[in-house]
Design a protein around this motif. Structure first.
Motif, PDB file in Angstrom:
ATOM      1  N   TRP A   6       0.486  29.605  44.424  1.00 52.22           N
ATOM      2  CA  TRP A   6       0.319  30.884  43.741  1.00 52.22           C
ATOM      3  C   TRP A   6      -0.920  30.871  42.848  1.00 52.22           C
ATOM      4  O   TRP A   6      -1.717  31.796  42.855  1.00 52.22           O
ATOM      5  N   GLU A  32      -0.073  45.700  39.525  1.00 54.39           N
ATOM      6  CA  GLU A  32       0.538  44.378  39.545  1.00 54.39           C
ATOM      7  C   GLU A  32       2.010  44.596  39.256  1.00 54.39           C
ATOM      8  O   GLU A  32       2.423  44.695  38.116  1.00 54.39           O
ATOM      9  N   TRP A  34       6.079  43.735  40.156  1.00 54.03           N
ATOM     10  CA  TRP A  34       7.072  42.808  40.701  1.00 54.03           C
ATOM     11  C   TRP A  34       8.361  43.571  40.871  1.00 54.03           C
ATOM     12  O   TRP A  34       8.931  44.064  39.900  1.00 54.03           O
ATOM     13  N   LYS A  40       8.190  39.526  36.934  1.00 53.65           N
ATOM     14  CA  LYS A  40       7.394  38.410  37.448  1.00 53.65           C
ATOM     15  C   LYS A  40       8.064  37.068  37.179  1.00 53.65           C
ATOM     16  O   LYS A  40       8.428  36.770  36.052  1.00 53.65           O
ATOM     17  N   CYS A  47       6.868  32.824  42.525  1.00 54.79           N
ATOM     18  CA  CYS A  47       5.858  33.872  42.721  1.00 54.79           C
ATOM     19  C   CYS A  47       5.492  33.969  44.195  1.00 54.79           C
ATOM     20  O   CYS A  47       5.410  35.068  44.754  1.00 54.79           O
ATOM     21  N   GLU A  50       8.363  35.547  46.180  1.00 57.78           N
ATOM     22  CA  GLU A  50       8.427  37.003  46.004  1.00 57.78           C
ATOM     23  C   GLU A  50       7.327  37.702  46.815  1.00 57.78           C
ATOM     24  O   GLU A  50       7.561  38.751  47.407  1.00 57.78           O
ATOM     25  N   LEU A  51       6.138  37.100  46.850  1.00 58.20           N
ATOM     26  CA  LEU A  51       5.038  37.658  47.633  1.00 58.20           C
ATOM     27  C   LEU A  51       5.385  37.625  49.124  1.00 58.20           C
ATOM     28  O   LEU A  51       5.189  38.602  49.834  1.00 58.20           O
ATOM     29  N   ALA A  56       6.218  41.745  45.751  1.00 56.63           N
ATOM     30  CA  ALA A  56       5.124  41.767  44.778  1.00 56.63           C
ATOM     31  C   ALA A  56       4.034  42.694  45.317  1.00 56.63           C
ATOM     32  O   ALA A  56       3.560  42.505  46.430  1.00 56.63           O
ATOM     33  N   ILE A  58       0.416  43.641  44.475  1.00 53.63           N
ATOM     34  CA  ILE A  58      -0.715  43.270  43.644  1.00 53.63           C
ATOM     35  C   ILE A  58      -1.988  43.691  44.357  1.00 53.63           C
ATOM     36  O   ILE A  58      -2.256  43.249  45.480  1.00 53.63           O
TER      37      ILE A  58
END
Length: 103
Positions: A6, A32, A34, A40, A47, A50-51, A56, A58
């Motif tokens: 991350w 940004e 979450w 976040k 992280c 979640e992406l 996420a 972003i």
């Protein structure tokens, strides 16, 4: 391939974002977000998770005299990466014009 860290990925994103900001001014879009419970995550692995799970959002967008630039962090087939897209206003209009002629 994608990036597994991350901090490395986010560093790529912020470096590019800073360079684009220096060149084109403040982004017109700057997100940004979450979407998982609790906002976040605090650690690197969470992280990334979640992406990968598409929780996420972003990204940022810049307007230029010639079109627009979009910079996003995303996951494709579980590979996480920073994606930079240039949209040329001139070519976009040309494509739209020729599409209209074909209709």
């Amino acid at each position: 391939g994608g990036v597994d860290s991350w901090s490395v990925l986010y560093n790529q994103y912020t470096t590019l974002k800073d360079m684009l900001t220096q060149k084109y001014g403040q982004p017109v879009i700057d997100v940004e977000e979450w979407q998982g419970y609790g906002g976040k995550p605090t650690d690197d692995n969470s992280c990334m998770h979640e992406l990968r799970m598409d929780r996420a959002k972003i990204g940022c967008g810049f307007q230029t005299t010639n079109g627009s630039i979009e910079l996003v962090m995303l996951s494709m087939k579980m590979e996480c990466r920073v994606w930079l897209t240039y949209s040329d206003a001139m070519n976009t209009n040309t494509v739209m014009d020729s599409a209209m002629e074909d209709l």
